[in-house]
Write an enzyme that holds these catalytic residues in place. Structure first.
Site, PDB file in Angstrom:
ATOM      1  N   LYS A   1       0.793  -1.226   0.000  1.00  0.00           N
ATOM      2  CA  LYS A   1       0.000   0.000   0.000  1.00  0.00           C
ATOM      3  C   LYS A   1       0.830   1.283   0.000  1.00  0.00           C
ATOM      4  O   LYS A   1       0.385   2.313  -0.480  1.00  0.00           O
ATOM      5  CB  LYS A   1      -0.963  -0.002   1.185  1.00  0.00           C
TER       6      LYS A   1
ATOM      7  N   GLU B   1      -9.560   6.502   3.709  1.00  0.00           N
ATOM      8  CA  GLU B   1     -10.399   5.517   4.385  1.00  0.00           C
ATOM      9  C   GLU B   1      -9.490   4.344   4.745  1.00  0.00           C
ATOM     10  O   GLU B   1      -8.450   4.157   4.129  1.00  0.00           O
ATOM     11  CB  GLU B   1     -11.522   5.024   3.453  1.00  0.00           C
TER      12      GLU B   1
ATOM     13  N   SER C   1       1.657  -9.849  -0.844  1.00  0.00           N
ATOM     14  CA  SER C   1       1.324  -8.421  -0.787  1.00  0.00           C
ATOM     15  C   SER C   1       1.637  -7.769   0.558  1.00  0.00           C
ATOM     16  O   SER C   1       1.844  -6.564   0.625  1.00  0.00           O
ATOM     17  CB  SER C   1      -0.152  -8.215  -1.128  1.00  0.00           C
TER      18      SER C   1
END
Ligand SMILES: *Cc1c(COP(=O)(O)O)cnc(C)c1O
Length: 408
Positions: free
Chosen positions: A100, A122, A389
């Site tokens: 991210k 968010e 990930s």
């Protein structure tokens, strides 16, 4: 598995100017946000072609985030499965623990370029919130993160992390008090404060230009993989597998390979407790075309268009809509989709930890489950790459609870 595509894929011209990936994507927002999205699209278009912007982004990806990440040969998992060679792309090694940060850094730099000093975001499990809080601290930007009240309780540690890095975390009490409601609140904030505020959306979702922009900020994953596997094996992999929540880590991992028609690409959704209404989050298993939070795509909804409850052991995959570009490539039969269920994920989580000394995020473990099944079916001269990930540190409390282990 994946059929090769009929017509060449024009991946560089997608989406079109209106943000459409075929019949998916687009812009579905209140009037007040149309200008903001249009301006953002223009700013991003200029930035992506500006060598100074790209150089600066590369610099921070290296120094702050820790790129490039390793392509790791999972020797013991490979031997255990007894088939294809398994490689793991180690996005879990990045700063803040997952892919991210690639997107958060890109968008924070873009916000700075646009003169916006206030950032909103968010978050569901908290990973995107933590990544956003980190880049805001680094660049001295004000940061407000919206998070469902239920998620705040489940992910108290991530709430504290964000606050340590100077972010304001605002609890959302509406509806199910989870990710969907947090996105609604962030959109509401953006409508009110659009002038000085940039909204860092956390996945390849929402209205144009977000799905394209978030994808582009993650393309570095696949670009590195291509170089690394050519150096290691002297050829491209036979198959690549990634988990799909909104779809950002997967599309970034796959993008460089879309035109390599011999490389099979597989996205893995959350099968939860099984494919029954309300028990899973696999949008391609029972989802229908619809519009949710700015974007036309596959959505888990009932016959009246009400969004269904979703469930997954991993909060990061627990969302009713999938990124529009995935729906497009699924129609084109370029990317295949599978799902993994909670109990298989729990097993693979422990197996990978024990066998490789790597504790994977529960999200990433969905890709591992499917990857291990596939490796067993493949030949030992074939090569499989799984995108790891994120790391599982954030999940250990939850796993301990499920396993009935009492901590401290
Ligand atoms: C958020 C998250 C995901 C799901 O998001 P995508 O946009 O589908 O990539 C997957 N893995 C990890 C570790 C995450 O934190």
């Amino acid at each position: 598995m994946a059929a090769s595509v009929a017509a060449p894929l024009d991946r560089f011209t997608l989406p079109d100017a209106g943000g459409h990936f075929g019949r998916y994507g687009g812009v579905f927002v209140p009037e007040t946000l149309m200008t903001a999205l249009h301006d953002l699209g223009g700013a991003y278009d200029a930035a992506r072609q500006d060598p100074a912007f790209l150089t600066e982004l590369r610099h921070h990806l290296k120094e702050f985030a820790g790129r490039p990440t390793e392509l790791y040969f999972a020797e013991r998992l490979t031997r255990y499965c007894g088939g294809a060679k398994i490689y793991l792309k180690r996005e879990d090694l990045l700063h803040t623990g997952a892919h991210k940060i690639n997107n958060a850094l890109g968008q924070a730099l873009l916000a700075r370029r646009m003169g916006k000093k206030r950032i909103i975001a968010e978050t569901g499990a908290g990973q995107h919130g933590v990544a956003t809080a980190a880049v805001c601290a680094k660049f001295g930007l004000e940061c407000v993160v919206y998070m469902g009240a239920v998620d705040m309780e489940r992910q108290a540690l991530n709430v504290f992390r964000m606050r340590l890095m100077g972010a304001e975390v605002r609890g959302v009490e509406a509806g199910q008090k989870t990710l969907k409601e947090a996105i609604n609140e962030a959109m509401r904030d953006w409508v009110t404060n659009v002038r000085g505020t940039h909204y860092i959306l956390g996945s390849a979702l929402g209205s144009h230009p977000y799905p394209m922009m978030v994808r582009d900020f993650h393309r570095v994953i696949g670009q590195e993989v291509k170089e690394q596997i050519l150096a290691r094996e002297g050829r491209l992999p036979d198959e690549m597998i990634a988990c799909v929540g909104g779809g950002s880590n997967a599309i970034g991992f796959f993008f460089e390979f879309l035109e390599e028609s011999k490389v099979r690409l597989v996205g893995v959704e959350a099968g939860g407790r099984g494919i029954r209404r309300g028990d899973h989050a696999a949008r391609f298993e029972g989802g229908k075309l619809g519009v949710l939070q700015g974007c036309k795509t596959y959505i888990l909804q009932d016959d009246d268009g009400q969004i269904e409850l979703t469930h997954s052991v991993s909060a990061g995959l627990d969302y009713a809509a999938i990124g529009p570009e995935h729906a497009f490539y699924r129609d084109r039969q370029r990317i295949d989709y599978a799902y993994a269920c909670d109990d298989e994920v729990m097993e693979a989580f422990q197996l990978c930890s024990r066998m490789e000394g790597i504790i994977p995020a529960l999200e990433s473990t969905h890709a591992l489950v499917h990857g291990m099944k596939r490796a067993k079916e493949m030949r030992s001269d074939e090569v499989l790459i799984i995108n790891l990930s994120g790391r599982g540190d954030k999940d250990v409390n939850q796993v301990a609870k499920i396993l009935g282990v009492k901590l401290g």
